[in-house]
Design a protein around this motif. Structure first.
Motif, PDB file in Angstrom:
ATOM      1  N   LYS A  80      22.269 -19.354 -69.372  1.00 14.07           N
ATOM      2  CA  LYS A  80      21.201 -20.304 -69.637  1.00 14.07           C
ATOM      3  C   LYS A  80      19.994 -19.555 -70.191  1.00 14.07           C
ATOM      4  CE  LYS A  80      23.484 -23.835 -68.090  1.00 14.07           C
ATOM      5  NZ  LYS A  80      23.952 -24.904 -68.994  1.00 14.07           N
ATOM      6  N   GLN A 134      24.659 -21.207 -55.945  1.00 11.89           N
ATOM      7  CA  GLN A 134      24.332 -22.035 -57.103  1.00 11.89           C
ATOM      8  C   GLN A 134      23.878 -21.181 -58.289  1.00 11.89           C
ATOM      9  OE1 GLN A 134      24.201 -25.683 -57.635  1.00 11.89           O
ATOM     10  NE2 GLN A 134      24.147 -24.722 -59.651  1.00 11.89           N
ATOM     11  N   SER A 183      24.982 -17.128 -66.030  1.00  9.93           N
ATOM     12  CA  SER A 183      25.203 -18.519 -66.416  1.00  9.93           C
ATOM     13  C   SER A 183      24.978 -18.751 -67.904  1.00  9.93           C
ATOM     14  CB  SER A 183      24.258 -19.432 -65.626  1.00  9.93           C
ATOM     15  OG  SER A 183      22.901 -19.121 -65.920  1.00  9.93           O
ATOM     16  N   LYS A 198      20.911 -23.807 -63.762  1.00 11.63           N
ATOM     17  CA  LYS A 198      21.329 -24.918 -64.613  1.00 11.63           C
ATOM     18  C   LYS A 198      20.449 -25.065 -65.849  1.00 11.63           C
ATOM     19  CE  LYS A 198      23.570 -27.911 -61.195  1.00 11.63           C
ATOM     20  NZ  LYS A 198      23.570 -29.276 -60.588  1.00 11.63           N
TER      21      LYS A 198
END
Length: 468
Positions: A195, A121, A193, A124
């Motif tokens: 983020k 994962q 990612s 997020k």
């Protein structure tokens, strides 16, 4: 005759054996219904895609319902990719694919399978516990990034300051104030990612114990249970200018330290001080408050304190007692108060309060404060009646609604303002000070706000926090 008895006994034994044997044969011939068999099994909860570290429980539905208690078995085709417990909890281990099987132990042909793809994962979102922070020049503050989801494979972030001359940030998110000003701290996910998130840090001038008259709220109540002698000893050790307390009267007209209307919150006893004698109250045990587990066997932290004990402690540490009268003035003593949180107090009661305080403190500085303005007016009369015109005794009106229209009333009666910091504007502060009324604010625990109030030359700051 004996032979006859023996013959009868022998016959009975044979009859008993035959009877038991007959019953056994009959019962063995009765057909026994077999356990209800499973006719169908299917998934009721499962995941085809899972992420490393995010365990999930798989479940099945069995038909018919009568067979729902059938014992189940679980297995995985690859334990290195995904493990499964005897209760169907699947734990992804590393990226890859595995097949999870659930079967009926007594009917192994009844089974279901699920092909699971395990992935890593990515992050997020990144957030912070505080949207902005303040730090004194030369000091540190921590506001680390919070990564979601918690099972992200790589939760590492990198930090960057927009102005290292104002504030630097360590690899763990600890910010150090370098010079007065503002900077932006940004945290970026290290897993690719992209983020990121940021917050503002404000660096303020160093705060010392002499930057304002700091008053410890109910003692250093962030470190020990409120209004206890232990909390006041800690405040004295931290060199606070003053220490605030709450005073109520007992049934036998003694003064104790107690904020609430009853002892329920601190002692677990839903009784009012005015309904108990001092000796009864001192048998109570304080069971809640900051660090109560640390001080649970310390008498000074678990006993309801008297006014005398508090004043003696303040005098020992050279702290100014700030005594909040948790009472409302009534003319005769048998009237109800307008504020249900308050006790009724007469002028005679206030004379007793003054006499006891003056007896212990003498010419040293101390203060009486109260929500009820009329109580302060009456206390001014008590002081005047006792020819107490020296500046060592001050009065303050505690309020959630500072009103500039009261400035002349305050000034005339030599009463200062003690306002809720969330209910007063900078223009209010300026107006009161320009009008000759000293201003105190409560309860201020934010570094930036303290710095702002110091800049506004606020006279007193009541706080739960030691800033120096």
């Amino acid at each position: 005759m004996k032979n006859v008895k023996k013959m009868i006994q022998a016959g009975l034994k044979k009859f008993t054996v035959i009877t038991i044997l007959g019953v056994f044969l009959m019962t063995s011939l009765i057909p026994v219904s077999a356990a209800t068999k499973v006719s169908k099994i299917k998934w009721s909860a499962y995941r085809k895609t899972m992420y490393v570290g995010n365990a999930q429980r798989f479940a099945v539905k069995i038909t018919p319902a009568k067979a729902s208690k059938a014992k189940l078995g679980w297995k995985t085709s690859n334990k290195k990719i995904a493990k499964v417990s005897a209760k169907g909890v699947v734990t992804p281990v590393k990226a890859g694919k595995a097949t999870i099987t659930c079967y009926v132990k007594s009917q192994k042909s009844k089974k279901v399978t699920c092909k699971v793809t395990v992935k890593k994962q990515k992050v997020k979102a990144i957030t912070f516990a505080k949207a902005s922070v303040a730090v004194q020049k030369g000091k540190k503050v921590s506001n680390p990034a919070i990564v979601t989801p918690t099972y992200a494979a790589n939760k590492k972030v990198t930090y960057k300051s927009s102005s290292t001359s104002v504030a630097t940030v360590s690899t763990s998110g600890v910010v150090t104030g370098k010079k007065v000003g503002t900077a932006t701290i940004t945290a970026t996910a290290a897993d690719g990612s992209k983020k990121k998130n940021s917050y503002k840090v404000t660096v303020v001038t160093p705060i010392t114990k002499n930057s304002a008259k700091f008053i410890a709220h109910r003692g250093l109540s962030a470190e020990a249970p409120e209004n206890t002698i232990k909390a006041y000893e800690l405040a004295g050790g931290a060199e606070f200018w003053g220490a605030e307390t709450d005073v109520r009267m007992t049934k036998d007209k003694k003064f104790i330290l107690q904020h609430d209307l009853t002892f329920k919150r601190l002692c677990g006893v839903d009784k009012k001080p005015e309904d108990m004698t001092l000796s009864e109250i001192q048998k109570l045990t304080i069971k809640s408050g900051n660090n109560i587990s640390k001080y649970k066997n310390v008498k000074s932290a678990t006993t309801v304190a008297t006014l005398e004990d508090y004043l003696t402690t303040c005098k020992k540490y050279n702290m100014v007692p700030v005594i909040e009268i948790k009472m409302e003035f009534v003319e005769y003593g048998n009237e109800t108060t307008n504020d249900s949180r308050m006790q009724a107090v007469t002028k005679n009661n206030m004379e007793d309060l003054y006499a006891l305080t003056n007896q212990i403190m003498g010419n040293k500085e101390y203060m009486f404060i109260a929500y009820d303005f009329e109580t302060m007016v009456q206390m001014r009369k008590v002081l005047d009646d006792n020819a107490t015109t020296s500046t060592n005794v001050k009065l303050q009106h505690v309020t959630n609604n500072p009103d500039q229209g009261m400035i002349n009333y305050y000034k005339k009666r030599k009463i200062e303002l003690d306002a809720n910091c969330d209910k007063i504007s900078l223009s209010d502060i300026k107006a009161f000070k320009d009008g000759g009324v000293n201003v105190g604010l409560w309860t201020v625990d934010d570094t930036e706000r303290v710095a702002d109030y110091i800049a506004q030359k606020v006279d007193y700051i009541t706080t739960n926090t030691k800033f120096w």
